[in-house]
Design a protein around this motif. Structure first.
Motif, short mmCIF file in Angstrom:
data_model
loop_
_atom_site.label_atom_id
_atom_site.label_comp_id
_atom_site.label_asym_id
_atom_site.label_seq_id
_atom_site.Cartn_x
_atom_site.Cartn_y
_atom_site.Cartn_z
N SER A 47 77.61 78.46 57.83
CA SER A 47 77.01 78.68 56.50
C SER A 47 77.42 77.57 55.53
O SER A 47 76.57 76.98 54.85
CB SER A 47 77.44 80.05 55.95
OG SER A 47 77.07 81.08 56.83
N SER A 80 76.02 74.03 56.02
CA SER A 80 74.58 73.92 55.80
C SER A 80 74.24 73.49 54.38
O SER A 80 73.15 72.97 54.14
CB SER A 80 73.91 75.27 56.10
OG SER A 80 74.13 75.67 57.44
N SER A 125 74.23 83.56 60.99
CA SER A 125 74.82 82.46 60.23
C SER A 125 73.80 81.37 59.96
O SER A 125 73.80 80.76 58.88
CB SER A 125 76.01 81.88 61.01
OG SER A 125 76.96 82.88 61.33
N ILE A 161 71.66 82.52 57.02
CA ILE A 161 72.38 82.29 55.76
C ILE A 161 72.44 80.80 55.46
O ILE A 161 72.27 80.37 54.31
CB ILE A 161 73.80 82.88 55.84
CG1 ILE A 161 73.77 84.39 56.05
CG2 ILE A 161 74.59 82.53 54.58
CD1 ILE A 161 73.20 85.18 54.90
N GLY A 162 72.67 80.00 56.50
CA GLY A 162 72.72 78.55 56.31
C GLY A 162 71.43 77.97 55.79
O GLY A 162 71.43 77.08 54.94
N PHE A 211 71.24 78.82 52.12
CA PHE A 211 72.17 77.97 51.37
C PHE A 211 71.63 76.54 51.25
O PHE A 211 71.77 75.90 50.21
CB PHE A 211 73.54 77.96 52.06
CG PHE A 211 74.42 79.12 51.70
CD1 PHE A 211 73.89 80.28 51.17
CD2 PHE A 211 75.79 79.06 51.88
CE1 PHE A 211 74.69 81.36 50.83
CE2 PHE A 211 76.61 80.11 51.54
CZ PHE A 211 76.05 81.26 51.03
#
Length: 258
Positions: free
Chosen positions: A81, A84, A154, A157-158, A161
């Motif tokens: 995360s 990224s 992940s 979420i990455g 972000f």
């Protein structure tokens, strides 16, 4: 013969993967061995600091096994995360080549982090076993499925972000910070069953709790964590991937032109 879109992306991800590992670890004297040594040393320090104390509070559980199956899943999530956020800036020059897309940077970094921590996990679990700590790989399929879902979660979420960080540059400073409290509320240092049940609803919304407890169930005979669900982890993974891909799709061209 023209290559398919998948083959083009596969080549781009491979090139980015090699570039990432050379950039991060190629400058050290120990070379690529540092990729394993750095997180392994971190985990060994934590085991040394907390092992004696937690052995007293959880005498029926092998604390090293307990900790490794909590902190390594968290590190996988956190590193994918966090790395990224600045993925586009770190590879800006490569986007002049049409086959290379921003999403490829997320995939390559996720593969690298997963390989690093899976290797560290196997290495440290072997050390723990040789030191006399007991564990049993009773449900390998559950362990593999749990970690696979965690990696995809992940990545979702990455992606979010990366899009937010590129759209609003100021957020790059504090996006990683908002993940820090998860270290304290993801059952890394304590089992879920040690918390009064009336507080479970506040903890179980967190998918990391499910990933951590399911990992422990898979390798610790008799460790059963009531309330966790691989179905919930799968649902949140699909949800985050959908949101992340939707954000990426709507902002892909804008991210490359700004």
């Amino acid at each position: 013969m023209a290559r398919s879109g998948f083959e083009v992306q596969q080549a781009a991800v491979k090139a980015l993967f090699l570039r990432e590992i050379r950039t991060r670890f190629g400058k050290y004297r120990l070379g690529y061995f540092w990729a394993i040594l750095e997180p392994a040393a971190h985990l060994l320090v934590l085991l040394a600091i907390f092992g004696f104390i937690m052995h007293r509070t959880m005498p029926d559980i092998s604390f090293p096994v307990f900790l490794l199956n909590g902190i390594i899943p968290y590190f996988i999530f956190s590193n994918i995360s966090n790395r990224s956020v600045g993925a586009i800036e770190a590879n800006q020059g490569l986007f002049n080549y049409r086959p290379v897309k921003p999403i490829d940077t997320i995939i390559s970094r996720a593969i690298l982090e997963a390989l690093i921590y899976v290797t560290v996990y196997i290495l440290l679990m072997a050390i723990v076993w040789l030191s006399g700590e007991y564990f049993e790989l009773s449900n390998l399929i559950q362990l593999i499925l749990t970690w696979s879902l965690l990696i995809f979660f992940s990545c979702g979420i990455g992606l979010i972000f990366m899009v937010v960080g590129k759209t609003i540059p100021e957020t790059q400073k504090f996006l990683p910070i908002i993940l820090k409290p998860l270290y304290l509320i993801s059952c890394i240092m304590f089992p879920l069953h040690s918390i009064p049940k009336e507080y479970w609803p506040y903890l179980l919304w967190n998918p990391i709790v499910h990933a951590v407890e399911l990992s422990r169930e898979a390798v610790m005979p008799g460790y059963v964590s009531e309330g966790v669900s691989i179905e919930y982890l799968a649902f949140t993974t699909l949800l985050m991937l959908f949101v992340g891909l939707a954000c990426y799709k709507t902002r892909e061209k804008a991210m490359l032109t700004t």
